[in-house]
Design a protein around this motif. Structure first.
Motif, short mmCIF file in Angstrom:
data_model
loop_
_atom_site.label_atom_id
_atom_site.label_comp_id
_atom_site.label_asym_id
_atom_site.label_seq_id
_atom_site.Cartn_x
_atom_site.Cartn_y
_atom_site.Cartn_z
N SER A 1 0.38 5.02 -1.87
CA SER A 1 0.22 6.23 -1.04
C SER A 1 1.37 7.21 -1.27
O SER A 1 1.19 8.42 -1.19
CB SER A 1 0.11 5.86 0.44
OG SER A 1 1.30 5.24 0.89
N ARG A 2 2.58 6.69 -1.58
CA ARG A 2 3.72 7.56 -1.85
C ARG A 2 3.56 8.33 -3.17
O ARG A 2 4.00 9.47 -3.27
CB ARG A 2 5.00 6.71 -1.96
CG ARG A 2 5.69 6.41 -0.67
CD ARG A 2 6.90 5.52 -0.93
NE ARG A 2 7.89 5.62 0.12
CZ ARG A 2 9.08 5.03 0.08
NH1 ARG A 2 9.40 4.27 -0.95
NH2 ARG A 2 9.94 5.17 1.08
N CYS B 1 6.34 8.61 -10.44
CA CYS B 1 5.11 8.22 -9.73
C CYS B 1 4.18 7.39 -10.62
O CYS B 1 3.49 6.48 -10.12
CB CYS B 1 4.41 9.47 -9.20
SG CYS B 1 5.35 10.24 -7.86
N PHE C 1 -7.12 9.19 -4.16
CA PHE C 1 -6.59 8.09 -3.36
C PHE C 1 -7.18 8.13 -1.96
O PHE C 1 -7.23 9.18 -1.32
CB PHE C 1 -5.06 8.18 -3.28
CG PHE C 1 -4.44 7.09 -2.45
CD1 PHE C 1 -4.25 5.82 -2.99
CD2 PHE C 1 -4.07 7.32 -1.14
CE1 PHE C 1 -3.68 4.80 -2.23
CE2 PHE C 1 -3.51 6.31 -0.37
CZ PHE C 1 -3.31 5.05 -0.92
N LYS C 2 -7.64 6.98 -1.51
CA LYS C 2 -8.10 6.81 -0.13
C LYS C 2 -7.27 5.71 0.50
O LYS C 2 -6.82 4.79 -0.19
CB LYS C 2 -9.59 6.45 -0.09
CG LYS C 2 -10.50 7.52 -0.66
CD LYS C 2 -11.95 7.06 -0.64
CE LYS C 2 -12.86 8.12 -1.26
NZ LYS C 2 -14.27 7.66 -1.30
N ALA C 3 -7.09 5.79 1.81
CA ALA C 3 -6.30 4.78 2.51
C ALA C 3 -6.84 3.39 2.19
O ALA C 3 -8.05 3.14 2.34
CB ALA C 3 -6.32 5.03 4.01
N SER D 1 -5.25 -0.17 6.89
CA SER D 1 -4.64 0.40 8.09
C SER D 1 -3.81 -0.66 8.80
O SER D 1 -4.00 -1.86 8.61
CB SER D 1 -5.73 0.94 9.02
OG SER D 1 -6.63 -0.09 9.37
N PHE E 1 -9.53 3.08 -7.05
CA PHE E 1 -8.52 4.15 -7.10
C PHE E 1 -7.91 4.23 -8.50
O PHE E 1 -7.75 5.33 -9.06
CB PHE E 1 -7.45 3.89 -6.05
CG PHE E 1 -6.10 4.48 -6.36
CD1 PHE E 1 -5.95 5.87 -6.46
CD2 PHE E 1 -4.99 3.68 -6.56
CE1 PHE E 1 -4.70 6.43 -6.75
CE2 PHE E 1 -3.74 4.23 -6.86
CZ PHE E 1 -3.60 5.61 -6.96
N VAL F 1 0.83 -1.20 0.00
CA VAL F 1 0.00 0.00 0.00
C VAL F 1 0.87 1.26 0.00
O VAL F 1 0.51 2.29 -0.57
CB VAL F 1 -0.95 -0.03 1.22
CG1 VAL F 1 -1.68 1.30 1.37
CG2 VAL F 1 -1.96 -1.17 1.07
N ASN F 2 2.03 1.14 0.62
CA ASN F 2 2.95 2.28 0.71
C ASN F 2 3.32 2.84 -0.67
O ASN F 2 3.51 4.04 -0.84
CB ASN F 2 4.21 1.85 1.45
CG ASN F 2 5.14 3.02 1.74
OD1 ASN F 2 4.71 4.04 2.26
ND2 ASN F 2 6.41 2.86 1.40
N ALA G 1 0.51 8.58 -5.32
CA ALA G 1 -0.77 9.12 -5.80
C ALA G 1 -0.87 10.62 -5.62
O ALA G 1 -1.35 11.35 -6.51
CB ALA G 1 -1.92 8.42 -5.08
N GLY G 2 -0.42 11.12 -4.47
CA GLY G 2 -0.57 12.55 -4.18
C GLY G 2 0.15 13.43 -5.19
O GLY G 2 -0.37 14.48 -5.60
#
Length: 680
Positions: A393-394, A476, A527-529, A532, A504, A389-390, A396-397
């Protein structure tokens, strides 16, 4: 490109007499991952299962609960189905062995075996409960071991000395159902002539259908000579009546595996593209796989293929056998909180955490799998959150902020793209071979490479520099493409994560062949988490919720000379006179029943000779069928001050030993003791 395969897959049928726990889930998750992989590859793969709904145990439990067996199995099936669904186990059909399809198929197979001369019948002498009016299976008879004289042993083996024997060898036999002394009676029974299939089974078990360790174990049975198998039971019995034999019923293990066929037939009636005969007739080109635990190998790899052969039906392509589940290196224990029900887990943790951990630990063999709870937390957090997942998340932003969420074209790391493509056949081969652990290791090695590359390129640093925006976008976009590859490889294990990732990525449901392509000039969704981290406190809460509270105040308290309680008797010495004041008596358990509204308590009515006492005891976890205690002698503290409880007044304390949970053993006096006798 080769034609899609036709595959029918089953898991062992859970018994409709209890809840699903994490040991059971090992099998269903394993099977589901293999089925999902086959479907992801484009094969026609059908996964069926059912509740195993017949037998004396179900009949007796329903009677005790004051409901019909049909009501009981319906209630349990609803519970099982909810647990499986919430663990993302996706059956094409979940049925019941108590179905018309199973009745018809069981009768068909039996009559074919009978007409071919594979059924024998002869008189059998068995114990009969005169009060209950039924013949007793071995597990419903208790008595004194004929070898070591241990009391309260089952009718076929002694838990104390390990001896095996015939129920008729037990001393002082008692019915575990009514407490009555059983009598011997003759009854006509029907037997499947398993020895007729000795040669076939010797060849079939060595044909690659089984793991080597399983074939070697079965060779012990085959080399010692097969015995005829008793397939009948006398009324009253909850099951199917044998055709043409009133009052005689199929033994539960006769119709249980036929339940696989029945569930598939039930599905065929709703899906006309499925041809029942094409999957089950002799010479079928379809593949048939059973996933089972090692405790039921003899039924699935000896009795079942012999029945199919004798009835002119196809045999399994393979029987895939797995080991048991241990937790923290030991057998699951209620006292330690490691006997964890599926629903208790789901109340605290996400299903995909366990799916991934099982996948990471599962190999091809029959070794037991250990769920180490500390390692479970570390591995899920490290692999799924910290690695897979990292990556998304790294990256997408930066794509959303710098290019309105559109992935640019181009390949910023051709060597990584090639490495991911090159790894796919090996990962697929591991999935096919059910070597899930190897597949997960290879996938996580790719995730490590992707993370290392992103860390080396450091787009977060480049984004702060003038003129580096195109490079940031290329890095990215490559990261998201590598993430997409990992999601495809993990989709059989993590279907929810895959679905959220597909949302996503803004793509249709991914297939295995999608790993051959890339996303370029493609619009992403916000992007959503995606997952967790596991909080250790939630694991601790799950364990606490699984523990059986054994009335700690009662178990740890001991009477003192002045009538007060010492909280821990091991931490304080008492005088001999104090101990001598304890009035220990032999007690006959007249009645034992669960306490409504209490999870751990049994209410015992005890006869101590001159009076009867009411005692509450926290031993339900060790004696889930309390009526089996009735008629048994135990020992009690008769002069303990009565204690008012929420459920009534407890007028004493029964004596027990053991670590707790399932492992609690009521103390029993030697044979010859009588209710009310004082123990000195």
């Amino acid at each position: 490109m080769s034609e899609p395969r036709q595959i029918l897959v089953t898991s062992a049928l859970p018994y409709a007499n209890g809840s699903i726990h994490l040991g059971h889930m090992l099998e269903y998750i394993q099977t589901d991952m293999w089925v999902r992989f086959q479907k992801l590859r484009g094969n026609q793969c059908i996964y069926v299962c059912a509740d195993d709904a017949h037998g004396s145990a179900i009949m007796l439990r329903a009677e005790k609960e004051g409901i019909t067996p049909e009501q009981l199995i319906a209630n349990v099936q609803a519970e099982h189905s909810a647990d499986f669904a919430d663990f993302l186990v996706d059956f094409d059909n979940y049925h019941s062995t108590h179905s018309e399809e199973n009745r018809e198929l069981s009768s068909l197979i039996y009559t074919r075996l009978r007409d071919a001369g594979h059924i024998a019948n002869r008189s059998v002498t068995q114990y009969f409960d005169p009060e209950k009016g039924m013949f007793l299976a071995d597990r419903f008879i208790k008595g004194t071991c004929p070898k070591c004289a241990a009391e309260d042993q089952y009718g076929d083996n002694c838990e104390k000395c390990g001896a095996t024997y015939a129920p008729t060898e037990l001393k002082n036999p008692k019915s575990a159902i009514s407490g009555a002394t059983p009598v011997l009676r003759d009854s006509q029974h029907f037997f499947f002539k398993l020895p007729d299939f000795q040669a076939m089974l010797q060849q079939w078990t060595r044909s690659g259908t089984l793991q080597d360790a399983v074939a070697n174990k079965l060779a012990e049975w085959l080399d010692s000579g097969l015995q005829e198998w008793d397939i009948s039971r006398d009324a009253p019995y909850f099951g199917f009546e044998i055709p043409g034999e009133p009052g005689k019923y199929f033994y539960v293990w006769l119709d249980a595996p036929i339940g696989y066929m029945a569930s598939f037939k039930n599905l065929c009636a709703r899906r006309p593209e499925l041809d029942f005969d094409a999957f089950w007739n002799e010479g079928s080109k379809a593949e048939l796989y059973h996933f089972i635990g090692k405790d039921i190998v003899n039924f699935h790899a000896l009795f079942w293929p012999a029945m199919l052969e004798g009835a002119g039906l196809r045999k399994p392509t393979a029987v895939n056998v797995h080991g048991y589940l241990t937790v923290n290196g030991a057998k699951m224990s209620k006292s330690r909180g490691t006997f964890i029900k599926a629903r208790t887990y789901l109340d605290h943790l996400q299903p995909e955490y366990l799916r991934y951990y099982y996948a990471a630990k599962l190999g091809r063999g029959v070794d037991d799998l250990d769920l180490n709870l500390e390692d479970f937390v570390q591995k899920v957090n490290s692999d799924l959150v910290g690695k897979v997942v990292n990556i998304a998340s790294r990256c997408a932003g930066f794509i959303h902020k710098g290019n309105d969420g559109v992935m640019v074209a181009g390949d910023a790391a051709p060597e990584l793209t090639e490495a991911f493509l090159a790894a796919a056949p090996s990962i697929a081969e591991a999935y096919e071979a059910r070597d899930f652990g190897r597949a997960m290791r290879e996938i996580m090695a790719l995730a490590d490479r992707a993370n290392a590359w992103i860390a080396d390129k450091a787009p977060w640093s480049l984004a702060k520099q003038e003129g580096k925006q195109d490079e940031v976008q290329a890095i990215c976009a490559q990261g998201v493409n590598l993430f997409r590859q990992l999601v495809i490889f993990l989709k059989p294990v993590l279907p929810l994560l895959a679905a959220d990732a597909e949302a996503f990525l803004n793509v249709a449901p991914l297939t295995w062949d999608d790993h051959l392509s890339r996303l370029e000039n493609h619009q992403l969704n916000p992007f959503k988490a995606l997952m967790s981290r596991i909080e250790p406190a939630k694991v601790e809460a799950m364990v606490a919720a699984s523990k059986e509270d054994l009335l700690a105040a009662e178990a740890k308290a001991a009477p003192t000379g002045n009538g007060e309680l010492v909280k821990d008797p091991l931490s304080a010495e008492i005088e001999f006179d104090t101990f001598a004041a304890v009035d220990l008596r032999v007690a006959l358990i007249v009645k034992a029943e669960a306490v409504p509204g209490a999870d751990k308590l049994l209410q015992l009515t005890l006869d101590i000779g001159d009076e009867r006492r009411n005692v509450f005891s926290g031993i339900k976890s060790a004696y889930p069928e309390p009526s089996l205690l009735e008629g048994r002698l135990t020992m009690m503290v008769a002069n303990l001050k009565p204690r008012k409880m929420r459920f009534g007044v407890s007028e004493g304390m029964v004596m027990a030993a053991g670590p707790g949970g399932e492992e609690i053993y009521l103390l029993s006096p030697d044979s010859g003791a009588k209710p009310g006798q004082r123990i000195k």
